[in-house]
Design an enzyme around this catalytic site. Structure first.
Site, PDB file in Angstrom:
ATOM      1  N   CYS A 188       0.820  -1.217   0.000  1.00 16.63           N
ATOM      2  CA  CYS A 188       0.000   0.000   0.000  1.00 16.63           C
ATOM      3  C   CYS A 188       0.853   1.267   0.000  1.00 16.63           C
ATOM      4  O   CYS A 188       0.441   2.304  -0.513  1.00 16.63           O
ATOM      5  CB  CYS A 188      -0.965  -0.006   1.183  1.00 16.63           C
ATOM      6  SG  CYS A 188      -2.046  -1.460   1.208  1.00 16.63           S
ATOM      7  N   HIS A 192       0.653   5.161  -1.165  1.00 16.97           N
ATOM      8  CA  HIS A 192       0.173   5.950  -0.029  1.00 16.97           C
ATOM      9  C   HIS A 192       1.229   6.168   1.043  1.00 16.97           C
ATOM     10  O   HIS A 192       0.909   6.272   2.219  1.00 16.97           O
ATOM     11  CB  HIS A 192      -1.067   5.279   0.573  1.00 16.97           C
ATOM     12  CG  HIS A 192      -2.169   5.076  -0.406  1.00 16.97           C
ATOM     13  ND1 HIS A 192      -2.763   6.117  -1.084  1.00 16.97           N
ATOM     14  CD2 HIS A 192      -2.780   3.954  -0.862  1.00 16.97           C
ATOM     15  CE1 HIS A 192      -3.698   5.635  -1.901  1.00 16.97           C
ATOM     16  NE2 HIS A 192      -3.722   4.322  -1.792  1.00 16.97           N
ATOM     17  N   ARG A 235     -13.187   0.086  -2.631  1.00 19.54           N
ATOM     18  CA  ARG A 235     -11.868   0.720  -2.729  1.00 19.54           C
ATOM     19  C   ARG A 235     -10.755  -0.298  -2.507  1.00 19.54           C
ATOM     20  O   ARG A 235      -9.761  -0.332  -3.223  1.00 19.54           O
ATOM     21  CB  ARG A 235     -11.776   1.863  -1.732  1.00 19.54           C
ATOM     22  CG  ARG A 235     -10.461   2.604  -1.676  1.00 19.54           C
ATOM     23  CD  ARG A 235     -10.123   3.312  -2.969  1.00 19.54           C
ATOM     24  NE  ARG A 235      -9.304   2.483  -3.856  1.00 19.54           N
ATOM     25  CZ  ARG A 235      -8.998   2.797  -5.116  1.00 19.54           C
ATOM     26  NH1 ARG A 235      -9.451   3.909  -5.669  1.00 19.54           N
ATOM     27  NH2 ARG A 235      -8.255   2.007  -5.847  1.00 19.54           N
ATOM     28  N   CYS A 239      -7.744  -1.371  -5.067  1.00 16.97           N
ATOM     29  CA  CYS A 239      -6.312  -1.240  -4.756  1.00 16.97           C
ATOM     30  C   CYS A 239      -5.577  -2.542  -5.032  1.00 16.97           C
ATOM     31  O   CYS A 239      -4.516  -2.537  -5.660  1.00 16.97           O
ATOM     32  CB  CYS A 239      -6.121  -0.825  -3.297  1.00 16.97           C
ATOM     33  SG  CYS A 239      -6.511   0.917  -2.974  1.00 16.97           S
TER      34      CYS A 239
END
Lengths: 278, 232
Positions: A188, A192, A235, A239
């Protein structure tokens, strides 16, 4: 006007200093924009402008009707359902999810809790479209999720970690967030972990910046590019798809662990519900 | 003898892992549920991926474009394990050195040296985000060729908008020329960038098999060819 203020006063007192029930989602966003210099929060003037007419607001209104309607083989409404603050209590319930539920012995997010209530309280079969259809503005799920989440607008994310299972799920979620796998070696952090970065034209939220992150996790949100209201689970699925990792199963404990961690990362920041995203 | 000994050691190690895992996973409470709180966060994360929810938290049975199943794709190799660090930090110096060495060893160079291919095809490959996505909208490689996803993170020619997760590559060949060392550097960076930047977020496009040699040559042509809009 005076009367309205009088009526609102006890509510405001009851909710404490953190709640701003009278604040519109766009005002919550503006407060964040004013508090920090963020490319992510300010990337779409058009969306900010459109927020008072967010189509998700109408989905939420449909959800209100659906929530209070007697439905399913048991002919009961969702009011009989406990979202963590007692049956039918929705004010501030969503910003304190995922949480541990005594009746199932599990940590559940909003979507899995709705499914639980549909099957266990209202008596829907597990394969009923009301239960299985999770995506799209027209789905019962998105209507209910949007309505329930809206009752937490402007309130601070505060998922409880007091129960050992809540803590275990949050900590496993942190590991999943950092876990690299698949054809691109992504985790991730690839998207991010830094501020002001963009993938193609989209500015990405930084998980280390809580003011960015509260908007990032403020689902349901109307996805302009999809022309639909989308959920947290949607979401997460997206991802993993972009990371070239396998399809995460909606409502799996893995998905709830990840959502527990990402909610913890936004702790203390006000939720924008419903939000509007690119 | 050496083989036998190391094999025995390997089996013993495997048994230890099984035993340790079995210990954590087998402890069930009264309801027959596995006790998540008895596991470390790492053990629980692995359990949630591969075991929980009757067969794992992902669609692990799906067949992957590269062969094998999603279960295989979710298994981490040594590099992925070493670079999965909470907080996105770097491993210790020794691990970083080992990653560099392993990366260097993974790189296969084309016979006859590194050549530039067709920049026009490279332009489309650099732009394309197609390939190796699975789950709910599976990329069928028979329908479309695998792209490089380069624009996701990099800006090249400014006629298209690229990301900025990685460095700007506009004018790359014009500024640096096409000497052997710079061609090798870019080939390495595409093939396995961990040779220069251990635990980088950039994928190993060669080592992973994401891009074949021809595609790498074409994308490099897009970066280096004087005719390419990158070098306008």
């Amino acid at each position: 006007m005076f009367r309205k203020a009088l009526l609102a006063l006890p509510v405001a007192l009851a909710l404490g200093a953190t709640a701003h029930a009278e604040k519109a989602p766009e005002e919550v966003l503006q407060g964040l924009i004013d508090s920090i210099d963020s490319r992510y929060l300010t990337q779409s003037e058009m969306n900010i402008m459109m927020m008072p007419d967010n189509p998700a607001l109408w989905v939420g209104i449909d959800g209100e009707e659906l929530f209070h309607a007697a439905r399913g083989p048991n002919n009961v409404s969702m009011e009989a359902c406990d979202f963590g603050k007692g049956p039918g209590v929705l004010e501030g319930a969503y910003v304190e999810m995922p949480r541990y539920f005594e009746d199932t012995g599990k940590v559940m997010d909003l979507e899995t809790r709705i499914m639980h209530c549909m099957t266990e309280v209202q008596g829907f079969a597990a394969d009923d479209p009301a239960v299985t259809q999770r995506h799209g503005s027209g789905s019962d799920h998105m209507k209910l999720q949007t309505y329930i989440a809206m009752q937490s607008n402007a309130m601070e994310w505060n998922n409880p970690l007091d129960h050992p299972l809540e803590k275990a799920m949050r900590d496993a979620g942190e590991v999943l967030f950092a876990r690299r796998a698949g054809m691109s070696d992504f985790n991730c952090y690839a998207c991010h972990g830094q501020s002001g970065k963009q993938v193609r034209a989209s500015v990405l939220p930084d998980a280390n910046v809580p003011e960015d992150w509260t908007k990032a996790i403020s689902w349901p949100a109307f996805r302009v590019g999809h022309d639909n209201v989308r959920s947290s689970q949607h979401r997460v699925r997206g991802c993993y798809y972009q990371m070239r990792q396998p399809g995460m199963l909606a409502g799996s404990d893995a998905s709830i662990a990840l959502i527990s961690y990402w909610t913890d990362m936004a702790r203390g920041q006000p939720a924008i519900l419903p939000d509007m995203k690119r | 003898m050496f083989k036998k000994t190391s094999l025995a050691a390997g089996v013993a190690a495997f048994a230890t892992i099984l035993f340790a895992g079995g210990c954590a996973f087998a402890e069930a409470d009264k309801s027959g549920q596995v006790d998540y709180t008895a596991m470390t966060p790492h053990e629980l994360a692995e359990y949630l991926i591969f075991e929980a929810n009757d067969g794992g938290g992902f669609n692990l049975a799906q067949e992957m474009q590269e062969g094998g199943t999603a279960r295989d794709r979710m298994q981490q190799d040594e590099l992925q394990k070493a670079c999965s660090i909470i907080g996105d930090g770097k491993p210790d110096e020794e691990t970083m050195a080992a990653i560099r060495t392993a990366a260097q060893e993974s790189i296969v160079y084309p016979e006859g040296g590194i050549q530039l291919g067709n920049w026009e095809r490279g332009r489309e490959l650099a732009w394309s985000g197609f390939g190796y996505r699975v789950g709910h909208n599976y990329d069928d490689h028979n329908v479309r060729e695998v792209g490089g996803t380069c624009y996701n993170c990099h800006q090249f020619a400014t006629d298209r908008t690229g990301g900025n997760v990685g460095p700007v590559l506009t004018g790359y060949g014009k500024m640096r020329g096409t000497s052997e060392p710079i061609l090798k550097y870019v080939y390495d960076m595409i093939y396995n960038p961990h040779v220069y930047f251990p635990c980088t977020h950039m994928p190993r496009f060669g080592s992973s098999g994401f891009l074949d040699k021809e595609s790498i040559a074409d994308i490099m042509a897009y970066m280096f060819d004087p005719e390419s809009p990158v070098n306008e």
